[in-house]
Design a protein around this motif. Structure first.
Motif, PDB file in Angstrom:
ATOM      1  N   ARG A   1       0.826  -1.344  -0.133  1.00 38.04           N
ATOM      2  CA  ARG A   1       0.046  -0.007  -0.014  1.00 38.04           C
ATOM      3  C   ARG A   1       0.923   1.094  -0.020  1.00 38.04           C
ATOM      4  NH1 ARG A   1      -5.292   0.974   0.516  1.00 38.04           N
ATOM      5  NH2 ARG A   1      -6.020   2.944   1.450  1.00 38.04           N
ATOM      6  N   THR A   2       0.695   2.054  -1.016  1.00 39.06           N
ATOM      7  CA  THR A   2       1.657   3.181  -1.151  1.00 39.06           C
ATOM      8  C   THR A   2       1.344   4.369  -0.150  1.00 39.06           C
ATOM      9  OG1 THR A   2      -0.168   4.215  -2.743  1.00 39.06           O
ATOM     10  CG2 THR A   2       1.731   2.862  -3.538  1.00 39.06           C
ATOM     11  N   THR A   3       0.509   4.145   0.686  1.00 36.21           N
ATOM     12  CA  THR A   3       0.317   5.328   1.698  1.00 36.21           C
ATOM     13  C   THR A   3       0.852   4.677   3.134  1.00 36.21           C
ATOM     14  OG1 THR A   3      -2.005   4.863   2.173  1.00 36.21           O
ATOM     15  CG2 THR A   3      -1.494   6.736   0.530  1.00 36.21           C
ATOM     16  N   GLU A   4       1.518   5.637   4.108  1.00 33.85           N
ATOM     17  CA  GLU A   4       1.968   5.175   5.354  1.00 33.85           C
ATOM     18  C   GLU A   4       0.597   4.530   6.289  1.00 33.85           C
ATOM     19  OE1 GLU A   4       6.018   6.178   6.005  1.00 33.85           O
ATOM     20  OE2 GLU A   4       4.860   8.029   5.494  1.00 33.85           O
ATOM     21  N   SER A   5       0.815   3.564   7.029  1.00 34.27           N
ATOM     22  CA  SER A   5      -0.165   3.610   8.175  1.00 34.27           C
ATOM     23  C   SER A   5       0.083   4.321   9.155  1.00 34.27           C
ATOM     24  CB  SER A   5      -0.163   2.073   8.701  1.00 34.27           C
ATOM     25  OG  SER A   5       1.042   1.914   9.213  1.00 34.27           O
ATOM     26  N   ALA A   6      -0.848   4.361  10.077  1.00 39.25           N
ATOM     27  CA  ALA A   6      -0.736   5.167  11.341  1.00 39.25           C
ATOM     28  C   ALA A   6       0.591   5.152  12.064  1.00 39.25           C
ATOM     29  CB  ALA A   6      -1.871   4.966  12.295  1.00 39.25           C
ATOM     30  N   ASP A   7       1.199   3.809  12.280  1.00 39.13           N
ATOM     31  CA  ASP A   7       2.668   3.905  12.606  1.00 39.13           C
ATOM     32  C   ASP A   7       3.715   3.917  11.856  1.00 39.13           C
ATOM     33  OD1 ASP A   7       2.215   1.739  11.144  1.00 39.13           O
ATOM     34  OD2 ASP A   7       2.322   0.081  12.834  1.00 39.13           O
ATOM     35  N   GLY A   8       3.426   4.777  10.828  1.00 41.55           N
ATOM     36  CA  GLY A   8       4.487   5.187   9.788  1.00 41.55           C
ATOM     37  C   GLY A   8       5.208   3.907   8.863  1.00 41.55           C
ATOM     38  N   ARG A   9       4.264   2.587   8.638  1.00 42.93           N
ATOM     39  CA  ARG A   9       4.980   1.547   8.103  1.00 42.93           C
ATOM     40  C   ARG A   9       4.045   1.499   6.909  1.00 42.93           C
ATOM     41  NH1 ARG A   9       4.126  -2.959  11.869  1.00 42.93           N
ATOM     42  NH2 ARG A   9       4.745  -4.138  10.245  1.00 42.93           N
ATOM     43  N   PHE A  10       4.508   0.697   5.927  1.00 44.91           N
ATOM     44  CA  PHE A  10       4.121   0.359   4.492  1.00 44.91           C
ATOM     45  C   PHE A  10       3.434  -0.965   4.699  1.00 44.91           C
ATOM     46  CE2 PHE A  10       6.995   3.699   3.263  1.00 44.91           C
ATOM     47  CZ  PHE A  10       6.147   4.770   2.454  1.00 44.91           C
ATOM     48  N   GLU A  11       2.048  -0.935   4.475  1.00 45.19           N
ATOM     49  CA  GLU A  11       1.571  -2.373   4.772  1.00 45.19           C
ATOM     50  C   GLU A  11       1.478  -3.114   3.410  1.00 45.19           C
ATOM     51  OE1 GLU A  11      -2.851  -4.228   5.945  1.00 45.19           O
ATOM     52  OE2 GLU A  11      -2.555  -1.857   5.598  1.00 45.19           O
TER      53      GLU A  11
ATOM     54  N   LYS B   1      10.159   3.417  -0.259  1.00 51.79           N
ATOM     55  CA  LYS B   1       9.675   4.717   0.016  1.00 51.79           C
ATOM     56  C   LYS B   1       9.457   5.758  -1.190  1.00 51.79           C
ATOM     57  CE  LYS B   1      10.909   7.298   3.217  1.00 51.79           C
ATOM     58  NZ  LYS B   1      11.924   8.164   4.058  1.00 51.79           N
ATOM     59  N   GLN B   2      10.403   5.526  -1.938  1.00 48.63           N
ATOM     60  CA  GLN B   2      10.429   6.337  -3.501  1.00 48.63           C
ATOM     61  C   GLN B   2       9.564   5.531  -4.178  1.00 48.63           C
ATOM     62  OE1 GLN B   2      11.911   9.019  -3.877  1.00 48.63           O
ATOM     63  NE2 GLN B   2      13.336   9.099  -2.301  1.00 48.63           N
ATOM     64  N   GLY B   3       9.360   4.487  -4.273  1.00 50.54           N
ATOM     65  CA  GLY B   3       8.415   3.671  -5.052  1.00 50.54           C
ATOM     66  C   GLY B   3       7.056   4.082  -4.839  1.00 50.54           C
ATOM     67  N   CYS B   4       6.762   3.909  -3.607  1.00 51.16           N
ATOM     68  CA  CYS B   4       5.554   4.187  -3.143  1.00 51.16           C
ATOM     69  C   CYS B   4       5.023   5.851  -3.385  1.00 51.16           C
ATOM     70  CB  CYS B   4       5.298   4.126  -1.588  1.00 51.16           C
ATOM     71  SG  CYS B   4       5.224   2.315  -1.139  1.00 51.16           S
ATOM     72  N   ALA B   5       6.215   6.710  -3.372  1.00 51.43           N
ATOM     73  CA  ALA B   5       5.925   8.161  -3.747  1.00 51.43           C
ATOM     74  C   ALA B   5       5.614   8.240  -5.032  1.00 51.43           C
ATOM     75  CB  ALA B   5       7.135   8.926  -3.065  1.00 51.43           C
ATOM     76  N   LEU B   6       6.534   7.766  -5.930  1.00 48.47           N
ATOM     77  CA  LEU B   6       6.077   7.583  -7.263  1.00 48.47           C
ATOM     78  C   LEU B   6       4.772   7.365  -7.752  1.00 48.47           C
ATOM     79  CD1 LEU B   6       9.426   6.317  -8.878  1.00 48.47           C
ATOM     80  CD2 LEU B   6       8.434   8.795  -8.869  1.00 48.47           C
ATOM     81  N   ALA B   7       4.198   6.105  -7.203  1.00 47.83           N
ATOM     82  CA  ALA B   7       3.092   5.571  -7.363  1.00 47.83           C
ATOM     83  C   ALA B   7       1.897   6.521  -7.103  1.00 47.83           C
ATOM     84  CB  ALA B   7       2.654   4.092  -6.827  1.00 47.83           C
ATOM     85  N   ARG B   8       2.052   7.280  -5.919  1.00 48.36           N
ATOM     86  CA  ARG B   8       0.893   8.134  -5.312  1.00 48.36           C
ATOM     87  C   ARG B   8       1.071   9.600  -6.150  1.00 48.36           C
ATOM     88  NH1 ARG B   8       3.381   7.071  -0.297  1.00 48.36           N
ATOM     89  NH2 ARG B   8       4.052   9.331  -0.438  1.00 48.36           N
ATOM     90  N   ARG B   9       2.021   9.899  -7.096  1.00 49.77           N
ATOM     91  CA  ARG B   9       2.385  10.957  -7.847  1.00 49.77           C
ATOM     92  C   ARG B   9       0.998  11.119  -8.692  1.00 49.77           C
ATOM     93  NH1 ARG B   9       7.290  11.739 -11.450  1.00 49.77           N
ATOM     94  NH2 ARG B   9       6.119  11.296 -13.186  1.00 49.77           N
ATOM     95  N   HIS B  10       0.659  12.501  -8.801  1.00 50.76           N
ATOM     96  CA  HIS B  10      -0.685  12.901  -9.342  1.00 50.76           C
ATOM     97  C   HIS B  10      -1.043  12.180 -10.718  1.00 50.76           C
ATOM     98  CE1 HIS B  10       0.852  15.738 -12.479  1.00 50.76           C
ATOM     99  NE2 HIS B  10       1.699  15.905 -11.449  1.00 50.76           N
ATOM    100  N   ASP B  11       0.141  12.066 -11.629  1.00 49.02           N
ATOM    101  CA  ASP B  11      -0.083  11.463 -13.002  1.00 49.02           C
ATOM    102  C   ASP B  11      -0.304   9.828 -12.794  1.00 49.02           C
ATOM    103  OD1 ASP B  11       2.493  11.614 -11.972  1.00 49.02           O
ATOM    104  OD2 ASP B  11       3.523  11.569 -14.069  1.00 49.02           O
TER     105      ASP B  11
ATOM    106  N   ALA C   1      12.472  -3.415   8.651  1.00 46.94           N
ATOM    107  CA  ALA C   1      12.496  -2.847   7.216  1.00 46.94           C
ATOM    108  C   ALA C   1      13.218  -1.557   7.208  1.00 46.94           C
ATOM    109  CB  ALA C   1      11.248  -2.684   6.816  1.00 46.94           C
ATOM    110  N   THR C   2      12.945  -0.610   8.082  1.00 47.87           N
ATOM    111  CA  THR C   2      13.231   0.884   7.995  1.00 47.87           C
ATOM    112  C   THR C   2      14.838   0.964   8.130  1.00 47.87           C
ATOM    113  OG1 THR C   2      12.768   1.144  10.275  1.00 47.87           O
ATOM    114  CG2 THR C   2      10.930   1.597   8.450  1.00 47.87           C
ATOM    115  N   LEU C   3      15.488  -0.165   8.918  1.00 45.81           N
ATOM    116  CA  LEU C   3      16.892  -0.221   9.238  1.00 45.81           C
ATOM    117  C   LEU C   3      17.478  -0.470   8.150  1.00 45.81           C
ATOM    118  CD1 LEU C   3      16.711  -1.712  12.683  1.00 45.81           C
ATOM    119  CD2 LEU C   3      16.663   0.817  12.184  1.00 45.81           C
ATOM    120  N   LYS C   4      17.146  -0.831   6.929  1.00 41.40           N
ATOM    121  CA  LYS C   4      17.785  -1.406   5.855  1.00 41.40           C
ATOM    122  C   LYS C   4      17.827  -0.406   4.685  1.00 41.40           C
ATOM    123  CE  LYS C   4      17.276  -6.491   6.295  1.00 41.40           C
ATOM    124  NZ  LYS C   4      17.005  -7.771   5.667  1.00 41.40           N
ATOM    125  N   LYS C   5      19.123  -0.645   3.909  1.00 37.12           N
ATOM    126  CA  LYS C   5      19.378   0.269   2.876  1.00 37.12           C
ATOM    127  C   LYS C   5      18.209   0.341   1.785  1.00 37.12           C
ATOM    128  CE  LYS C   5      24.386   0.558   3.374  1.00 37.12           C
ATOM    129  NZ  LYS C   5      25.711   0.145   2.671  1.00 37.12           N
TER     130      LYS C   5
END
Length: 459
Positions: free
Chosen positions: A5-15, A59-69, A49-53
């Motif tokens: 899911r491209t939007t973060e949950s309440a605890d700041g994770r991607f489900e 994060k970036q992939g989810c941000a791109l998918a949410r992009r307006h276009d 997950a958040t501790l790994k490179k």
């Protein structure tokens, strides 16, 4: 199928959510080359997950998918959407992957080693086996460089021409995915010939979608995976270009790997003979097929014409391979001289010279009992040289098969036990095996037996 899911949950994770086949929502897909500390499915279930490179890619992939276009709620990322601890799930995912790329709304190709357009042709992304399907399958592909900014390289047509120049994949395939079926097996294999995979077996598994076939995954089988892939392709495609490869370490009629097709990018299906043939089939003895065959050398060496030809500089040239009649009875053959393909000029081709032969050619699948470092494995065709002096010279061949040679020469060669000459005559269409001499009414078989030539009798 699992999606992030491209939007973060309440605890700041991607489900990561799982969907049944009839309820998959629109999704993006991320294509990339693997690096250090990639995030796994298990990592996404905890807090590691958040501790790994590799988390930055998510994060970036989810941000791109949410992009307006794009405006997509889900994205598929191979590192964290497959539970690789489950062999059955991994097998299902790899067998489904080409379709998943086809059905995505957009594919983001992240080139971690590219800073500008100048670096684009040199990216490692173009050298990996798995990214071939990621280049061909998606309906929309967008490239991003290492800082996640979109690469803009001119018009769509210009980008496709650039990719075609880098990869050897025709522009037509890049612009119309439905045209893939127009290209021969050899041409498709050639697109993968310069690509690499970390595991030997993946060199075969990454090509399943390109041919629309599925095979079970058996990690540990090494080179046998590519043999199994070709056998499955033969079950769904009657395409002789699958045999139009060259390799120093060839070990049968089937190619050892995709690199053997490096020079086969211009070979297409073609049958000028218009004769009914049986479909390709596989047995424990080898590959069964009908080919036009002509003896050209000592101890059963001949040329078998494939139903394919070259284009471009090789236009009007049929493709032939060297095979050896192992028992001198025109039944069981072995491919030899695997480092070459022989061009046959269509203009001077006479079907009478090439007898239509129902032959079985050994597949010679590599077994785990064979030493992969042995000379028998690396140069099997050369190991036959002490038995196979090679092709006859043009003068010898003309003398033994020319217009002055007739059916009665079979009687003389049988009586004298001249095996090579006998065998050459028996491969011809115009020689009658039951011919009798004028004086004694003996057949070639009787002459061979009367003079004690056991080899000639068997032949």
């Amino acid at each position: 199928m699992r999606l992030v899911r491209t939007t973060e949950s309440a605890d700041g994770r991607f489900e990561v959510k799982e969907f049944s086949d009839n309820a998959i929502p629109p999704y993006a897909i991320l294509s990339h080359t693997w690096g250090e500390e990639e995030v796994t499915f298990q990592d996404m279930q905890g807090t590691d997950a958040t501790l790994k490179k590799g988390y930055e890619k998510i994060k970036q992939g989810c941000a791109l998918a949410r992009r307006h276009d794009f405006n997509l709620d889900y994205i598929w990322i191979d590192t964290c959407c497959i539970d690789k601890t489950s062999s059955s799930e991994l097998s299902e995912a790899i067998n489904s992957m080409f379709r998943w790329y086809q059905e995505s709304r957009v594919c983001f190709a992240f080139l971690s080693d590219v800073s500008s357009n100048d670096d684009f042709p040199k990216s490692r992304w173009f050298t990996r086996g798995w990214t071939l399907q990621e280049l061909i399958a998606p309906s929309r592909l967008v490239f991003f460089c290492r800082d996640w900014t979109e690469l803009r390289m001119g018009s769509l047509a210009e980008v496709r021409r650039s990719i075609s120049s880098i990869t050897g994949i025709p522009v037509g395939v890049l612009s119309d995915k439905r045209s893939l079926e127009k290209y021969s097996v050899a041409q498709r294999m050639s697109w993968a010939s310069k690509r690499e995979t970390t595991r030997v077996e993946d060199g075969a598994y990454c090509l399943m979608g390109l041919f629309g076939v599925n095979i079970p995954l058996i990690y540990g089988e090494r080179e046998s995976a590519f043999i199994r892939l070709q056998e499955e392709i033969m079950r769904v495609m009657d395409d002789h270009t699958i045999f139009a490869w060259k390799a120093e370490n060839g070990h049968g009629i089937l190619a050892p790997n995709s690199a053997a097709f490096r020079d086969s990018h211009d070979i297409i299906c073609f049958d000028p003979f218009d004769t009914p043939t049986t479909p390709l089939s596989v047995s424990n003895r080898g590959i069964h097929l009908n080919l036009r065959f002509k003896g050209v050398g000592h101890k059963g060496l001949g040329l078998a014409i494939l139903h394919c030809k070259g284009t471009g500089s090789r236009e009007d040239k049929l493709i032939a391979i060297y095979v050896k009649d192992l028992s001198m009875n025109m039944q069981q053959f072995q491919r030899v001289r695997t480092d070459r393909l022989e061009p046959i000029d269509l203009i001077n081709l006479s079907p009478v010279d090439y007898h239509l032969t129902n032959m079985c050619v050994q597949a010679d699948r590599m077994t785990h009992l064979q030493d992969p470092t042995s000379s028998e494995k690396t140069t099997p065709s050369r190991s036959l040289n002490f038995l196979d002096p090679g092709p006859f010279t043009p003068e010898e061949l003309s003398e033994m098969t020319g217009p002055r040679v007739g059916p009665k020469d079979l009687l003389r060669s049988a009586a004298t036990g001249t095996i090579n000459f006998m065998w050459l005559l028996l491969t011809r269409d115009d020689v009658e095996i039951e011919i009798r001499d004028e004086w004694y009414q003996r057949t070639p078989l009787l002459w061979a037996a009367a003079n004690g030539h056991e080899s000639a009798v068997r032949l």
